[in-house]
Design an enzyme around this catalytic site. Structure first.
Site, short mmCIF file in Angstrom:
data_model
loop_
_atom_site.label_atom_id
_atom_site.label_comp_id
_atom_site.label_asym_id
_atom_site.label_seq_id
_atom_site.Cartn_x
_atom_site.Cartn_y
_atom_site.Cartn_z
N HIS A 139 0.82 -1.21 0.00
CA HIS A 139 0.00 0.00 0.00
C HIS A 139 0.86 1.26 0.00
CE1 HIS A 139 -3.39 -2.69 0.42
NE2 HIS A 139 -2.76 -3.27 1.42
N GLU A 165 1.00 -12.02 4.86
CA GLU A 165 0.05 -11.36 5.75
C GLU A 165 0.48 -11.73 7.17
OE1 GLU A 165 -2.35 -9.36 4.85
OE2 GLU A 165 -3.14 -9.95 2.89
N GLU A 206 -2.60 -0.08 8.03
CA GLU A 206 -1.74 -1.15 7.52
C GLU A 206 -0.51 -0.59 6.83
OE1 GLU A 206 -1.80 -4.80 4.24
OE2 GLU A 206 -3.54 -3.48 4.47
N HIS A 250 2.37 -7.32 4.21
CA HIS A 250 0.99 -6.89 4.43
C HIS A 250 0.50 -7.32 5.80
CE1 HIS A 250 -0.28 -5.49 0.35
NE2 HIS A 250 0.83 -6.14 0.03
#
Length: 289
Positions: free
Chosen positions: A90, A254, A124, A179
């Site tokens: 991101h 993740e 995040e 992530h």
């Protein structure tokens, strides 16, 4: 080169992924809340909601999930002279909603987003930036060259397809995309995705080996695998642009669920992030040895 290959089985439908998991390039900045274990959507939580006070049991659970904060990094000599590309997922500022990227399978999706967030609003994109800096330091101290897909946690960054193109054009020996998930309370643990249903330019065997090596190192560090997605911490996917377009050994990690208090406590902690960064570095070294 060390090669440990495991048959990675896709055990959850992509619909459940969209509901429960942070996905690169999703149009929404936050993932939907999912019920524990099942991944069934129960409604979206607002990132501005007040975080409830943790109970004693939740705090104890967080301690159990922490790994060992003072873990000594193992043999990282295989990293010397290697190039690792880190993608902190991101960006600090999301691009316009109408800006799109190709998805690698004939469609398009959002260029990028700011990702999910904790219920109290911790984003995040900040978690991924913080852990990327810790991982970068560990890798460079081991003699590796480190490249990053973004330069800070404030500005816009390249679209997800442009990130993949730059990774492919580099001399990277491996690529790791960092992530955190946005699922329901009770959904905990990490999972790692490599390419599923590979395309001609992908390196599915090498990517699966990389995923297994990093998974093994994270488990050895005392970190629990996901209790709601994948099998034994491995969750191959075919819907992620960054994996679809990659011609490198590449994985997406993740690290935990930002909507669960026990996972969140570790992701927010510098020590918790350090344990995870050390484990990823060890997994990279094992893969490259």
């Amino acid at each position: 080169m060390h090669r440990r290959r495991i048959l990675m089985t896709l055990t959850a439908a992509l619909t459940a992924t969209a509901l429960a998991s942070c996905t690169i390039g999703d149009a929404e900045d936050t993932a939907s809340t999912a019920s524990p274990v099942t991944g069934v959507q129960t409604g979206a939580a607002s990132p501005t909601d007040t975080l409830p006070d943790p109970t004693t049991a939740q705090l104890k659970d967080s301690e159990d999930r922490s790994g060992t904060a003072d873990t000594t990094t193992g043999d990282l000599t295989a990293l010397a002279g290697r190039t690792i590309y880190i993608d902190p997922g991101h960006a600090g500022t999301a691009p316009p909603a109408d800006l799109t990227a190709i998805d690698g399978r004939g469609g398009t999706k959002a260029c990028n987003t700011s990702g999910t967030a904790s219920d109290a609003g911790w984003p995040e994109h900040t978690f991924t930036w913080e852990i990327s800096q810790q991982l970068k330091t560990i890798l460079e101290e081991a003699g590796a060259t480190v490249l990053l897909t973004r330069a800070d946690d404030v500005n816009r960054a390249d679209c997800i397809d442009e990130r993949a193109y730059k990774e492919n054009a580099s001399a990277a020996d491996a690529v790791v995309s960092l992530h955190a998930d946005g699922s329901g309370t009770g959904n905990t643990g990490f999972h790692i995705s490599a390419i599923a249903d590979p395309l001609p330019d992908n390196l599915p065997t090498e990517s699966a080996d990389l995923a297994t090596s990093v998974r093994d190192a994270m488990v050895a560090a005392g970190l629990p695998t996901s209790n709601y997605l994948g099998t034994d911490g491995l969750y191959p996917r075919s819907d992620l642009t960054g994996l679809n377009l990659s011609s490198k050994p590449k994985i997406l990690i993740e690290f935990g669920n930002m909507r669960d208090l026990s996972d969140l406590a570790q992701l927010e902690s510098a020590d918790g992030r350090k344990v995870r960064a050390q484990a990823v570095a060890q997994g990279l070294a094992d893969f490259l040895s």
